[in-house]
Design a protein around this motif. Structure first.
Motif, PDB file in Angstrom:
ATOM      1  N   VAL A  28       1.579  12.638   3.216  1.00 12.26           N
ATOM      2  CA  VAL A  28       2.411  11.436   3.255  1.00 12.26           C
ATOM      3  C   VAL A  28       1.829  10.360   4.182  1.00 12.26           C
ATOM      4  N   ALA A  29       0.929  10.708   5.078  1.00 17.29           N
ATOM      5  CA  ALA A  29       0.455   9.794   6.116  1.00 17.29           C
ATOM      6  C   ALA A  29      -0.230   8.554   5.553  1.00 17.29           C
ATOM      7  N   ALA A  30      -1.148   8.712   4.624  1.00 15.94           N
ATOM      8  CA  ALA A  30      -1.893   7.553   4.116  1.00 15.94           C
ATOM      9  C   ALA A  30      -0.964   6.518   3.472  1.00 15.94           C
ATOM     10  N   PRO A  31      -0.093   6.902   2.526  1.00 15.40           N
ATOM     11  CA  PRO A  31       0.803   5.883   1.968  1.00 15.40           C
ATOM     12  C   PRO A  31       1.758   5.295   3.011  1.00 15.40           C
ATOM     13  N   PHE A  32       2.205   6.128   3.951  1.00 18.79           N
ATOM     14  CA  PHE A  32       3.115   5.650   4.992  1.00 18.79           C
ATOM     15  C   PHE A  32       2.443   4.571   5.843  1.00 18.79           C
ATOM     16  N   PHE A  33       1.227   4.844   6.309  1.00 14.62           N
ATOM     17  CA  PHE A  33       0.540   3.870   7.158  1.00 14.62           C
ATOM     18  C   PHE A  33       0.146   2.627   6.380  1.00 14.62           C
ATOM     19  N   LEU A  34      -0.238   2.753   5.117  1.00 13.47           N
ATOM     20  CA  LEU A  34      -0.524   1.571   4.310  1.00 13.47           C
ATOM     21  C   LEU A  34       0.724   0.698   4.171  1.00 13.47           C
ATOM     22  N   LEU A  35       1.862   1.325   3.986  1.00 15.48           N
ATOM     23  CA  LEU A  35       3.115   0.585   3.873  1.00 15.48           C
ATOM     24  C   LEU A  35       3.460  -0.114   5.193  1.00 15.48           C
ATOM     25  N   ILE A  36       3.285   0.573   6.296  1.00 17.07           N
ATOM     26  CA  ILE A  36       3.559  -0.012   7.614  1.00 17.07           C
ATOM     27  C   ILE A  36       2.632  -1.195   7.876  1.00 17.07           C
ATOM     28  N   PHE A  37       1.322  -1.022   7.622  1.00 16.09           N
ATOM     29  CA  PHE A  37       0.377  -2.117   7.867  1.00 16.09           C
ATOM     30  C   PHE A  37       0.615  -3.281   6.915  1.00 16.09           C
ATOM     31  N   GLY A  38       1.019  -3.003   5.682  1.00 19.67           N
ATOM     32  CA  GLY A  38       1.362  -4.080   4.756  1.00 19.67           C
ATOM     33  C   GLY A  38       2.567  -4.869   5.242  1.00 19.67           C
ATOM     34  N   LEU A  39       3.557  -4.182   5.770  1.00 17.67           N
ATOM     35  CA  LEU A  39       4.731  -4.851   6.321  1.00 17.67           C
ATOM     36  C   LEU A  39       4.358  -5.695   7.542  1.00 17.67           C
ATOM     37  N   LEU A  40       3.504  -5.161   8.391  1.00 21.77           N
ATOM     38  CA  LEU A  40       3.039  -5.934   9.551  1.00 21.77           C
ATOM     39  C   LEU A  40       2.265  -7.173   9.107  1.00 21.77           C
ATOM     40  N   GLU A  41       1.482  -7.039   8.034  1.00 24.15           N
ATOM     41  CA  GLU A  41       0.727  -8.178   7.494  1.00 24.15           C
ATOM     42  C   GLU A  41       1.679  -9.298   7.082  1.00 24.15           C
ATOM     43  N   ILE A  42       2.743  -8.948   6.406  1.00 24.35           N
ATOM     44  CA  ILE A  42       3.716  -9.953   5.972  1.00 24.35           C
ATOM     45  C   ILE A  42       4.399 -10.593   7.178  1.00 24.35           C
ATOM     46  N   SER A  71      -7.497 -14.461   6.801  1.00 24.97           N
ATOM     47  CA  SER A  71      -8.107 -13.256   6.243  1.00 24.97           C
ATOM     48  C   SER A  71      -7.110 -12.112   6.362  1.00 24.97           C
ATOM     49  N   LEU A  72      -6.805 -11.492   5.238  1.00 24.07           N
ATOM     50  CA  LEU A  72      -5.828 -10.402   5.225  1.00 24.07           C
ATOM     51  C   LEU A  72      -6.423  -9.151   5.867  1.00 24.07           C
ATOM     52  N   MET A  73      -5.592  -8.446   6.632  1.00 21.28           N
ATOM     53  CA  MET A  73      -6.053  -7.276   7.385  1.00 21.28           C
ATOM     54  C   MET A  73      -6.047  -6.004   6.557  1.00 21.28           C
ATOM     55  N   THR A  74      -5.136  -5.882   5.628  1.00 22.54           N
ATOM     56  CA  THR A  74      -5.022  -4.673   4.801  1.00 22.54           C
ATOM     57  C   THR A  74      -5.287  -5.057   3.348  1.00 22.54           C
ATOM     58  N   PRO A  75      -6.559  -5.104   2.952  1.00 26.58           N
ATOM     59  CA  PRO A  75      -6.879  -5.623   1.627  1.00 26.58           C
ATOM     60  C   PRO A  75      -6.251  -4.845   0.474  1.00 26.58           C
ATOM     61  N   VAL A  76      -6.121  -3.539   0.596  1.00 25.88           N
ATOM     62  CA  VAL A  76      -5.552  -2.754  -0.497  1.00 25.88           C
ATOM     63  C   VAL A  76      -4.056  -3.043  -0.631  1.00 25.88           C
ATOM     64  N   MET A  77      -3.334  -2.964   0.466  1.00 32.23           N
ATOM     65  CA  MET A  77      -1.889  -3.140   0.444  1.00 32.23           C
ATOM     66  C   MET A  77      -1.501  -4.597   0.205  1.00 32.23           C
ATOM     67  N   SER A  78      -2.284  -5.526   0.724  1.00 31.46           N
ATOM     68  CA  SER A  78      -1.906  -6.928   0.620  1.00 31.46           C
ATOM     69  C   SER A  78      -2.655  -7.663  -0.489  1.00 31.46           C
ATOM     70  N   ALA A  79      -3.307  -6.946  -1.385  1.00 27.02           N
ATOM     71  CA  ALA A  79      -4.003  -7.595  -2.502  1.00 27.02           C
ATOM     72  C   ALA A  79      -3.086  -8.513  -3.302  1.00 27.02           C
ATOM     73  N   PRO A  80      -1.820  -8.147  -3.532  1.00 27.76           N
ATOM     74  CA  PRO A  80      -0.942  -9.088  -4.252  1.00 27.76           C
ATOM     75  C   PRO A  80      -0.662 -10.377  -3.477  1.00 27.76           C
ATOM     76  N   LEU A  81      -0.849 -10.374  -2.158  1.00 21.77           N
ATOM     77  CA  LEU A  81      -0.625 -11.578  -1.359  1.00 21.77           C
ATOM     78  C   LEU A  81      -1.779 -12.565  -1.452  1.00 21.77           C
ATOM     79  N   ALA A  82      -2.980 -12.076  -1.700  1.00 23.92           N
ATOM     80  CA  ALA A  82      -4.172 -12.920  -1.683  1.00 23.92           C
ATOM     81  C   ALA A  82      -4.071 -13.999  -2.752  1.00 23.92           C
TER      82      ALA A  82
END
Length: 186
Positions: free
Chosen positions: A35-49, A153-164
């Motif tokens: 669960v760690a990888a999706p959890f941290f990607l979600l957290i970093f994506g939220l921080l990016e926003i 420049s977005l910090m989490t390219p995978v999670m924030s790709a829809p934001l770019a």
């Protein structure tokens, strides 16, 4: 009774496997690893926003405060040029944003409020297009549009790709102010 090597080994392997399957030690670590990888990607994506929201708010404040000098005529009477206005905007970034090539400023006197262009200046490849940008603060009672853009420049390219909204996993942050100059200089 005749036992083959396979007959003796098979029950031993089965007992070992059953003991291993019943052992619950380390189960939490295995579940966390799954669960760690999706959890941290979600957290970093939220921080990016959240960071983008803060950057946008800082830019809106900088545009409102710096454009006040144009609206009141201080910039025109003191001979402000584009670099002076850029410095005025950058002074209000509170050290969070750099005032380098990522910051783009456009100040134009308009014929009317409906002539204000607040579109993103991006070409078909997602690159910034500064054609037509300039610095014209207008005179007394003129309608002026101030637009600033910052390439973030977005910090989490995978999670924030829809934001770019730019090429290279970047987000173009925009802040605008459209106003009528006061009747200064009378």
């Amino acid at each position: 009774m005749f036992y083959t090597g396979l007959g003796i080994i098979t029950p031993r392997i089965m007992r070992t496997w059953q003991a291993y399957a019943k052992d619950r030690r380390g189960l939490a670590a295995v579940e966390f690893a799954m669960v760690a990888a999706p959890f941290f990607l979600l957290i970093f994506g939220l921080l990016e926003i959240c960071v983008l929201f803060v950057v946008s708010t800082i830019m809106e404040h900088a545009v409102a405060e710096a454009s006040r000098q144009i609206r009141t005529g201080q910039a025109q009477e003191n001979g402000f040029n584009e670099q002076n206005f850029r410095t005025s905007v950058c002074d209000r970034f509170m050290g969070i944003l750099d005032c380098d090539a990522k910051l783009h400023i456009d100040v134009k006197a308009l014929n009317g409020f409906s002539a204000a262009n607040i579109d993103m200046p991006l070409d078909e490849d997602g690159e910034f297009d500064a054609d037509g940008f300039g610095y014209d603060p207008g005179g007394p009672n003129d309608i002026v549009a101030v637009r600033i853009f910052y390439e973030w420049s977005l910090m989490t390219p995978v999670m924030s790709a829809p934001l770019a909204n730019m090429a290279g996993s970047k987000f173009l942050v925009q802040a605008n102010a459209v106003f009528r100059n006061e009747p200064f200089g009378d």
